[in-house]
Write an enzyme that holds these catalytic residues in place. Sequence first.
Site, short mmCIF file in Angstrom:
data_model
loop_
_atom_site.label_atom_id
_atom_site.label_comp_id
_atom_site.label_asym_id
_atom_site.label_seq_id
_atom_site.Cartn_x
_atom_site.Cartn_y
_atom_site.Cartn_z
N CYS A 156 20.52 7.90 -2.00
CA CYS A 156 19.24 7.23 -1.74
C CYS A 156 18.65 6.70 -3.04
O CYS A 156 18.11 7.48 -3.84
CB CYS A 156 18.27 8.19 -1.06
SG CYS A 156 16.65 7.49 -0.78
N CYS A 159 14.87 7.11 -3.44
CA CYS A 159 14.48 8.49 -3.78
C CYS A 159 14.77 8.80 -5.25
O CYS A 159 13.95 9.41 -5.93
CB CYS A 159 15.25 9.50 -2.94
SG CYS A 159 15.37 9.09 -1.20
N ASP A 160 15.94 8.42 -5.72
CA ASP A 160 16.41 8.93 -7.01
C ASP A 160 16.49 7.91 -8.14
O ASP A 160 16.65 8.30 -9.30
CB ASP A 160 17.80 9.58 -6.82
CG ASP A 160 17.73 10.75 -5.85
OD1 ASP A 160 16.67 11.39 -5.78
OD2 ASP A 160 18.72 11.02 -5.16
#
Length: 329
Positions: A156, A159-160
């Site tokens: 993701c 997300c990261d």
Amino acid sequence: MMAADGGATVLENKDAPKMPEKKKTKFDVVIIGAGPSGYTAGIYCSRAGYDTLILSGILPGGQLVNTTEVENYPGFENGIMGPDLMIEMRKQTQRMGTTIIDDEVVNVDFRHKPFKVLTASEEYEGRAVIIATGANPRKLGLEGEQTFGGKGVSYCATCDGPFFRNQELVVVGGGDSAIEEATFLTKFASTVHLVHRRDELRASKIMQERALNNNKIKFHWDSEITDIKGDQKMRQAVIKNLKTGEEKILDAGGLFVAIGHEPNTKLFTNQIDLDEDGYIVLKNKTHTNIEGVFAAGDVHDRTYRQAITAAGFGCMAAIDVDKYLTENS
Ligand code: NAP
């Protein structure tokens, strides 16, 4: 012996064998799945006064259990570790009165009401059901994915990505997700290497053009990842050209696998309408094709796939359940 009120006092026989407590199996709402959508649905259903059960599966918590720091879930100034966030959600759900059973659902029967949800050992009934079983990112199947999961390997970018500023990154895949992720990652990365197994992209024309014109993205066609190397964290990806057999090492701090997702819907085949990729098709808002069965989160959402959006869908499903049960009581 007579009691003061004239009635007979029943003396407790302490030696009598205790009857086993009968397990509660009938609920107003049964929620299948315990990620952000399932827990949020539980919180809302229990607060609305419904007797609610979550069957969480054997590994509760969903995809966030496999992540490290979560910086984009509101309410945590300094971020929170994914597993800790899920523990907090679980405790909050239980405090609201939801029953949570860590057991795996092996079958469902939505043909009659109340609906039946079966584990290997029990049959539960719900007047309404919320399916919140999520989706899993497709994996490459390399050992390094496991070793460096949360230490460079991610599924993701939203997300990261921000954890990888000024680093070289690798993205695998040729669909819209891979192109979108590669483009997004150029905000942070010094270079994004896009590794695709064919010589043309599956992604939509407009997204392709954007990526092909982005000079931070370097394309590696007809190639696959054969190994991921590192120490405490990932340091290198080994790629192989499938036409020439030539291998190359890319020095990269992160590898984003974007080769599609698999919704967890096998259980519902033939009972719930699924699209060609197995995602639940919603008829209206959170309603499935069966009146009284609702869906929330990544099990129907192939676009946003965030913890916060999954939680939002859980809330929506619970509100729709409330309306349904009020109208059908
Ligand atoms: P997808 O369209 O199925 O693409 C998966 C990509 O990964 C393909 O390029 C495929 O290669 C490759 N792939 C699959 N298995 C692989 C493996 N084992 N090793 C290496 N490569 C592999 O999945 P997606 O990109 O996640 O998109 C899913 C759906 O969501 C699509 O309908 C997409 O349009 C939609 N979506 C839309 C947006 C948007 O509009 N903003 C953003 C994301 C997703 P091949 O091409 O060779 O098969």
